[in-house]
Every structure is written in C-alpha cells, then in structure tokens.
Design a protein around this motif. Structure first.
Motif, short mmCIF file in Angstrom:
data_model
loop_
_atom_site.label_atom_id
_atom_site.label_comp_id
_atom_site.label_asym_id
_atom_site.label_seq_id
_atom_site.Cartn_x
_atom_site.Cartn_y
_atom_site.Cartn_z
N LYS A 60 0.83 -1.20 0.00
CA LYS A 60 0.00 0.00 0.00
C LYS A 60 0.87 1.25 0.00
O LYS A 60 0.59 2.22 -0.71
N LEU A 61 1.92 1.24 0.81
CA LEU A 61 2.81 2.39 0.89
C LEU A 61 3.52 2.61 -0.44
O LEU A 61 3.69 3.75 -0.88
N MET A 62 3.93 1.51 -1.09
CA MET A 62 4.62 1.62 -2.37
C MET A 62 3.68 2.22 -3.42
O MET A 62 4.09 3.06 -4.21
N LYS A 63 2.42 1.81 -3.42
CA LYS A 63 1.45 2.33 -4.41
C LYS A 63 1.22 3.82 -4.17
O LYS A 63 1.13 4.60 -5.11
N LYS A 64 1.11 4.22 -2.89
CA LYS A 64 0.92 5.64 -2.57
C LYS A 64 2.12 6.45 -3.07
O LYS A 64 1.97 7.52 -3.61
#
Length: 68
Positions: A60-64
């Motif tokens: 999720k952090l990588m996508k953000k």
C-alpha cells in the motif's frame, strides 16, 4: 497373557496395574504432543498472518509513493 513357572499369585494384579500405568503414560505423552503441535501451528499461523499484513502494508505504501 502367559504365566512364567514359579510366578507368585497376585502378580497378575501387578501386571494389570503396570498396563494401566503404561496406558496412562502413553495417553499423557500423546496429549502433550498434540498440544505442542497445535501450539506450534498456531504460532506459525500468527507469524504468517503478521508477515502477510506487513507485506500488504508495504504494498500500500509503495502504491501511494508511486502515485506522487
């Protein structure tokens, strides 16, 4: 059940006691083994779940980060 020559009367009772004690020991050992396996599998499941959660959060952090 066989009888040895010169066996004293009453030893059959002792043999039954020994058999019962042996059965109890085996049952206790099996129960403990089952409990240990159960605990280990629960710990592995918790570890797997926490690892999966960490990987999901990281994703999720990588996508953000990519959206910016």
């Amino acid at each position: 059940c066989f009888s040895l020559a010169g066996e004293k009367p009453g030893t059959e009772q002792d043999e039954v006691k020994l058999q019962n004690a042996s059965k109890q020991i085996v049952q206790t050992a099996i129960l403990r083994a089952v409990q240990q396996v159960s605990q280990e599998s629960q710990q592995k499941e918790k570890l797997t779940n926490s690892t999966t959660n960490i990987q999901l959060e990281r994703g999720k952090l990588m996508k953000k980060h990519e959206k910016k």
